[in-house]
Scaffold this motif. Structure first.
Motif, mmCIF file in Angstrom:
data_model
loop_
_atom_site.group_PDB
_atom_site.id
_atom_site.type_symbol
_atom_site.label_atom_id
_atom_site.label_comp_id
_atom_site.label_asym_id
_atom_site.label_seq_id
_atom_site.Cartn_x
_atom_site.Cartn_y
_atom_site.Cartn_z
ATOM 1 N N ARG B 19 -8.820 -4.073 3.210
ATOM 2 C CA ARG B 19 -9.339 -5.219 2.464
ATOM 3 C C ARG B 19 -8.210 -6.097 1.950
ATOM 4 O O ARG B 19 -8.253 -7.327 2.071
ATOM 5 C CB ARG B 19 -10.187 -4.715 1.286
ATOM 6 C CG ARG B 19 -10.984 -5.800 0.603
ATOM 7 C CD ARG B 19 -11.806 -5.255 -0.552
ATOM 8 N NE ARG B 19 -10.978 -4.947 -1.713
ATOM 9 C CZ ARG B 19 -11.438 -4.398 -2.835
ATOM 10 N NH1 ARG B 19 -12.718 -4.059 -2.939
ATOM 11 N NH2 ARG B 19 -10.635 -4.156 -3.847
ATOM 12 N N MET B 22 -6.482 -7.988 4.809
ATOM 13 C CA MET B 22 -7.266 -9.140 5.269
ATOM 14 C C MET B 22 -7.122 -10.302 4.289
ATOM 15 O O MET B 22 -7.050 -11.466 4.693
ATOM 16 C CB MET B 22 -8.732 -8.746 5.442
ATOM 17 C CG MET B 22 -8.951 -7.826 6.639
ATOM 18 S SD MET B 22 -10.659 -7.235 6.806
ATOM 19 C CE MET B 22 -11.473 -8.704 7.425
ATOM 20 N N LYS B 23 -7.050 -9.964 3.017
ATOM 21 C CA LYS B 23 -6.845 -11.000 2.012
ATOM 22 C C LYS B 23 -5.466 -11.652 2.189
ATOM 23 O O LYS B 23 -5.332 -12.879 2.147
ATOM 24 C CB LYS B 23 -6.953 -10.365 0.622
ATOM 25 C CG LYS B 23 -7.144 -11.364 -0.496
ATOM 26 C CD LYS B 23 -7.396 -10.635 -1.818
ATOM 27 C CE LYS B 23 -7.322 -11.568 -3.008
ATOM 28 N NZ LYS B 23 -7.210 -10.801 -4.278
ATOM 29 N N ASP B 68 -1.322 -8.734 10.178
ATOM 30 C CA ASP B 68 -2.467 -8.742 11.093
ATOM 31 C C ASP B 68 -2.520 -7.504 11.970
ATOM 32 O O ASP B 68 -3.595 -6.964 12.222
ATOM 33 C CB ASP B 68 -2.421 -9.991 11.986
ATOM 34 C CG ASP B 68 -2.736 -11.255 11.193
ATOM 35 O OD1 ASP B 68 -3.293 -11.126 10.080
ATOM 36 O OD2 ASP B 68 -2.418 -12.352 11.672
ATOM 37 N N ALA B 71 -3.627 -4.562 9.929
ATOM 38 C CA ALA B 71 -5.070 -4.692 9.691
ATOM 39 C C ALA B 71 -5.840 -4.275 10.937
ATOM 40 O O ALA B 71 -6.847 -3.561 10.857
ATOM 41 C CB ALA B 71 -5.414 -6.120 9.282
ATOM 42 N N LYS B 75 -8.558 -1.300 11.290
ATOM 43 C CA LYS B 75 -9.919 -1.529 11.799
ATOM 44 C C LYS B 75 -10.242 -0.565 12.934
ATOM 45 O O LYS B 75 -11.339 -0.020 13.014
ATOM 46 C CB LYS B 75 -10.056 -2.974 12.301
ATOM 47 C CG LYS B 75 -10.200 -3.989 11.191
ATOM 48 C CD LYS B 75 -10.421 -5.382 11.777
ATOM 49 C CE LYS B 75 -10.379 -6.438 10.684
ATOM 50 N NZ LYS B 75 -10.386 -7.809 11.239
ATOM 51 N N ASP B 106 -17.956 -9.679 8.596
ATOM 52 C CA ASP B 106 -16.511 -9.728 8.820
ATOM 53 C C ASP B 106 -15.850 -8.383 8.606
ATOM 54 O O ASP B 106 -14.707 -8.173 9.004
ATOM 55 C CB ASP B 106 -15.854 -10.706 7.833
ATOM 56 C CG ASP B 106 -16.311 -12.130 8.081
ATOM 57 O OD1 ASP B 106 -16.842 -12.389 9.164
ATOM 58 O OD2 ASP B 106 -16.123 -12.966 7.176
ATOM 59 N N ARG B 107 -16.561 -7.510 7.940
ATOM 60 C CA ARG B 107 -15.944 -6.227 7.613
ATOM 61 C C ARG B 107 -16.592 -5.078 8.379
ATOM 62 O O ARG B 107 -16.443 -3.906 8.033
ATOM 63 C CB ARG B 107 -16.002 -6.008 6.093
ATOM 64 C CG ARG B 107 -15.254 -7.135 5.355
ATOM 65 C CD ARG B 107 -15.397 -7.059 3.853
ATOM 66 N NE ARG B 107 -14.675 -5.929 3.291
ATOM 67 C CZ ARG B 107 -14.841 -5.480 2.047
ATOM 68 N NH1 ARG B 107 -15.715 -6.074 1.251
ATOM 69 N NH2 ARG B 107 -14.155 -4.463 1.612
#
Lengths: 205, 205
Positions: B19, B22-23, B68, B71, B75, B106-107
């Motif tokens: 989270r 992504m922020k 990225d 992340a 994911k 989105d998550r």
DNA sequence: GCATGTGAACGGATTCACAGCG
DNA sequence: CGCTGTGAATCCGTTCACATGC
């Protein structure tokens, strides 16, 4: 019993014990044991006994615990014998659902005011409360001495609103917004992000 | 990296890292370090490095991590690269708020169906979905192969509805109802009871 | 130089197992 | 006998500190 300082992880389990005991009380059960309580919660009996031992001796050897009196002790320990006044900030879909929730009072939380920054929402009634403007929020919270808040504003506003709450004297915030807040250490924050919980599970699928 | 078996507590932190990453990505940050990420989350840098080390080597020594790509790795690990189909059962105030939440897709979670047992609600539209009757629930879930559910029914119905979900093939349940469910061990359940979280804080007030 | 990845050291929480008492 | 309360033993997670490599 230890008066030293109770580990936070122990404190985090007490509300769960209390919730189950209240349920047992509602079922008419008068006596229970660490074994039975543990079975209902998926926790070992030794864990429960050890946790409780931090606060005193509440059981009878050979018998177990009186459901109502143990629940009463836990309420006292958790300071939820009387209900705390709580404000809800951010009256979107989620905030409205929170505000309408009737399950809080019995468990020590009474919602006393709703705030939103959207002028279109000001004056709307939700349950038996009226949405007030955040412009009045700090003064209102301070006047009434409210110490607990629920925060359900959009993510980008969360930090700023939280800071206003702290300024107003709020000491505990339950944050429904999926964001980490950065606040003084004397303010406690708990987060409820459903996606975090879901993603913990998808790992195992 | 260890392939043995990752402690559950580590898995529980990964969604939080994701989270925040992504922020950071949304803020335009390209590189970060375990130190920076930890500071933003209130977690030690060693913890983050150790957690990640269970899954591989994602950083560059002397540099840090690409926001990225880390992340993306998380994911993949959490299996949320594509969105899981999710059903919501119980379309009261809370279920409706959940169903309207636009932050899921989105998550990695896409709500695909809503169910309620109240005939007055069947056919109501919530967002771009229509509330269906729980009579069709098991067949519908099974047909579509849905494996994840959110449960927001009244407490007294929660256990029975959860059992139906399991029967339909659901393997992960996010339970908004303040009740402990008793389900087969192969079904994962996470609970979101705001009062438990609040009572953890009132102890310290 | 700087930040990662990791074995080793440490600390804390859970479980064990039993003495004590109703 | 049954169940609590609790030291002792065990297990597990976090932190430390440094070798490694960009």
């Amino acid at each position: 019993m230890a008066t030293v300082q109770v580990p936070e992880i122990v404190v985090r389990r007490l509300p769960l014990y209390l919730r189950e005991l209240m349920k047992m009380g509602a079922e008419g059960r008068e006596i229970t044991s660490s074994q039975e309580l543990g079975a209902r919660l998926g926790i070992s009996s030794a864990q429960i006994r050890k946790d409780l031992s931090h606060f005193g001796e509440f059981g009878k050897q050979g018998t177990g615990y009186n459901v109502d009196s143990l629940a009463g002790e836990l309420k006292r320990i958790l300071k939820v014998e009387k209900a705390w006044d709580v404000v809800v900030v951010g009256i979107g879909d989620l905030g409205r659902a929170v505000a309408r929730n009737t399950g809080f009072v019995d468990r020590g939380l009474r919602i006393v005011a709703l705030f939103d920054s959207d002028s279109a929402k000001i004056g709307n009634r939700v349950g038996d409360l009226t949405v007030e403007t955040t412009a009045d929020m700090v003064a209102s919270i301070r006047t009434h001495g409210v110490r607990v808040a629920m925060l359900a504003v959009p993510a980008r506003e969360a930090q700023a609103v939280a800071e206003k709450l702290v300024e107003a004297g709020i000491q505990a915030i339950l944050c429904y917004t999926p964001t980490s807040l950065s606040l003084p250490v004397n303010v406690r924050v708990e987060y409820l992000d459903p996606v975090l919980r879901m993603q913990q599970m998808t790992y195992y699928l």
